[in-house]
Design a protein around this motif. Structure first.
Motif, PDB file in Angstrom:
ATOM      1  N   UNK A 103       0.811  -1.217   0.000  1.00  0.00           N
ATOM      2  CA  UNK A 103       0.000   0.000   0.000  1.00  0.00           C
ATOM      3  C   UNK A 103       0.846   1.271   0.000  1.00  0.00           C
ATOM      4  N   UNK A 104       2.160   1.132   0.219  1.00  0.00           N
ATOM      5  CA  UNK A 104       3.039   2.290   0.166  1.00  0.00           C
ATOM      6  C   UNK A 104       3.698   2.649   1.474  1.00  0.00           C
ATOM      7  N   UNK A 105       3.318   1.989   2.567  1.00  0.00           N
ATOM      8  CA  UNK A 105       3.870   2.334   3.876  1.00  0.00           C
ATOM      9  C   UNK A 105       5.275   1.767   4.029  1.00  0.00           C
ATOM     10  N   UNK A 106       6.180   2.599   4.486  1.00  0.00           N
ATOM     11  CA  UNK A 106       7.528   2.153   4.823  1.00  0.00           C
ATOM     12  C   UNK A 106       7.642   2.287   6.343  1.00  0.00           C
ATOM     13  N   UNK A 107       7.420   1.162   7.006  1.00  0.00           N
ATOM     14  CA  UNK A 107       7.231   1.160   8.457  1.00  0.00           C
ATOM     15  C   UNK A 107       8.570   1.083   9.180  1.00  0.00           C
ATOM     16  N   UNK A 108       8.749   1.987  10.130  1.00  0.00           N
ATOM     17  CA  UNK A 108       9.886   1.953  11.040  1.00  0.00           C
ATOM     18  C   UNK A 108       9.350   1.763  12.450  1.00  0.00           C
ATOM     19  N   UNK A 109       9.839   0.746  13.140  1.00  0.00           N
ATOM     20  CA  UNK A 109       9.409   0.474  14.510  1.00  0.00           C
ATOM     21  C   UNK A 109      10.380   1.118  15.483  1.00  0.00           C
ATOM     22  N   UNK A 110       9.835   1.909  16.398  1.00  0.00           N
ATOM     23  CA  UNK A 110      10.636   2.592  17.414  1.00  0.00           C
ATOM     24  C   UNK A 110      10.168   2.096  18.772  1.00  0.00           C
ATOM     25  N   UNK A 111      11.094   1.616  19.577  1.00  0.00           N
ATOM     26  CA  UNK A 111      10.728   0.999  20.840  1.00  0.00           C
ATOM     27  C   UNK A 111      10.469  -0.487  20.643  1.00  0.00           C
ATOM     28  N   UNK A 112      10.121  -1.142  21.734  1.00  0.00           N
ATOM     29  CA  UNK A 112       9.936  -2.598  21.718  1.00  0.00           C
ATOM     30  C   UNK A 112       8.478  -2.943  21.986  1.00  0.00           C
ATOM     31  N   UNK A 113       7.804  -3.557  21.013  1.00  0.00           N
ATOM     32  CA  UNK A 113       6.410  -3.942  21.255  1.00  0.00           C
ATOM     33  C   UNK A 113       6.320  -5.147  22.182  1.00  0.00           C
ATOM     34  N   UNK A 114       5.398  -5.095  23.114  1.00  0.00           N
ATOM     35  CA  UNK A 114       5.086  -6.286  23.915  1.00  0.00           C
ATOM     36  C   UNK A 114       4.191  -7.187  23.068  1.00  0.00           C
ATOM     37  N   UNK A 115       4.593  -8.408  22.895  1.00  0.00           N
ATOM     38  CA  UNK A 115       3.874  -9.331  22.025  1.00  0.00           C
ATOM     39  C   UNK A 115       2.935 -10.252  22.792  1.00  0.00           C
ATOM     40  N   UNK A 116       3.039 -10.250  24.108  1.00  0.00           N
ATOM     41  CA  UNK A 116       2.183 -11.101  24.928  1.00  0.00           C
ATOM     42  C   UNK A 116       1.764 -10.324  26.172  1.00  0.00           C
TER      43      UNK A 116
END
Length: 280
Positions: A74-87
């Motif tokens: 769709x065109x998004x160039x995603x940058x993740x900042x920080x650490x996501x909690x997955x659980x």
């Protein structure tokens, strides 16, 4: 009425607001067709793999990979900042576009609680449904208890789940008051659950990407998929907090909103502005 800045970003919003199907140039039609083709390839490659994993009752990584890939298509160039909690996490995020679900799902594997309009949008609703999205109708006050039970079940499986407490999408440069009914699942909070605020920052493209006003889901999807080039999307996973430290859903919402507002202020370089499309 459209805000002047949004109208300048894409004058065709006026057509969409009148319920008209937006007209695409030949080049835009080609870009739309190419992205739809890539989307079909993604479906044909990822969905059977997901089905195979489910058949053998294995944890499937394919919905997360699929959503991340579709966000990129769709065109998004995603940058993740920080650490996501997955659980054991309850994410509270601002809401700009249907792309939010793709980007967040791709970045963290979270399940979602989203407004029913997302589920009714062509293709997008089906994509989100792959990732266990719980759809809610804002006008269905009597159904809130059942919807909360679905969220409780997801939390009981120790997964991460995300809600958009503004209750609607904005232009990405505003932040609405947070609504709290769905936070009743945290009264009291299940053991081990933390609340993690999330900021979605589309930068200079936020007004163009934002799904606001009377624009239909189909018009919005056509307009974005026909858009030239890509756009940055920074997903800020902010520091989580223990909901037990902020008793009551209003206190939890206020704390999460304060943290997101501070992060948005830093990203914009100024405080968020009032939003013309605020809905009750």
């Amino acid at each position: 009425m459209e805000s002047p800045s949004i109208a300048r970003a894409d004058p065709r919003r006026a057509q969409a607001a009148e319920g008209l199907t937006i007209r695409l140039t030949p080049r835009e039609q080609m870009r739309l067709g190419w992205r739809v083709f890539l989307l079909l390839l993604a479906v044909l490659s990822h969905v059977p793999l997901h089905g195979a994993w489910r058949l053998f009752r294995l944890p499937s990584p394919w919905p997360q990979r699929f959503l991340g890939l579709v966000a990129r298509i769709a065109g998004a160039r995603v940058t993740t900042i920080g650490t996501p909690r997955r659980h054991d996490a309850f994410h509270l995020s601002n809401h700009v576009s249907w792309i939010d679900i793709l980007a967040l799902g791709g970045a963290s594997g979270t399940a979602f609680v989203a407004k029913s309009e997302i589920g009714e949008a062509p293709v997008v609703g089906w994509l989100a449904g792959l990732n266990r999205t719980v759809y809610i109708k804002r006008e269905n006050r009597m159904g809130v208890a059942g919807q909360i039970d679905q969220v409780r079940q997801a939390l009981g499986e120790h997964c991460a789940i995300t809600i958009f407490p503004e209750g609607t999408t904005t232009d990405g440069k505003s932040l609405l008051p947070f609504k709290t009914p769905m936070l009743r699942v945290l009264e009291p909070p299940p053991p081990g659950i933390l609340v993690q605020p999330v900021l979605l920052d589309y930068g200079a493209a936020s007004e163009e990407i934002g799904w606001v006003g009377e624009e239909s889901g189909l018009n919005n999807a056509r307009r974005i998929l026909a858009r030239k080039g890509s756009f940055p999307l920074r997903v800020h996973f902010l520091e989580p907090f223990d909901p037990a430290d902020f008793p009551g859903r209003k206190a939890m919402a206020a704390e999460a909103r304060q943290r997101i507002e501070a992060a948005l202020t830093q990203a914009l370089g100024h405080p968020p502005r009032p939003f013309a499309y605020a809905q009750s």
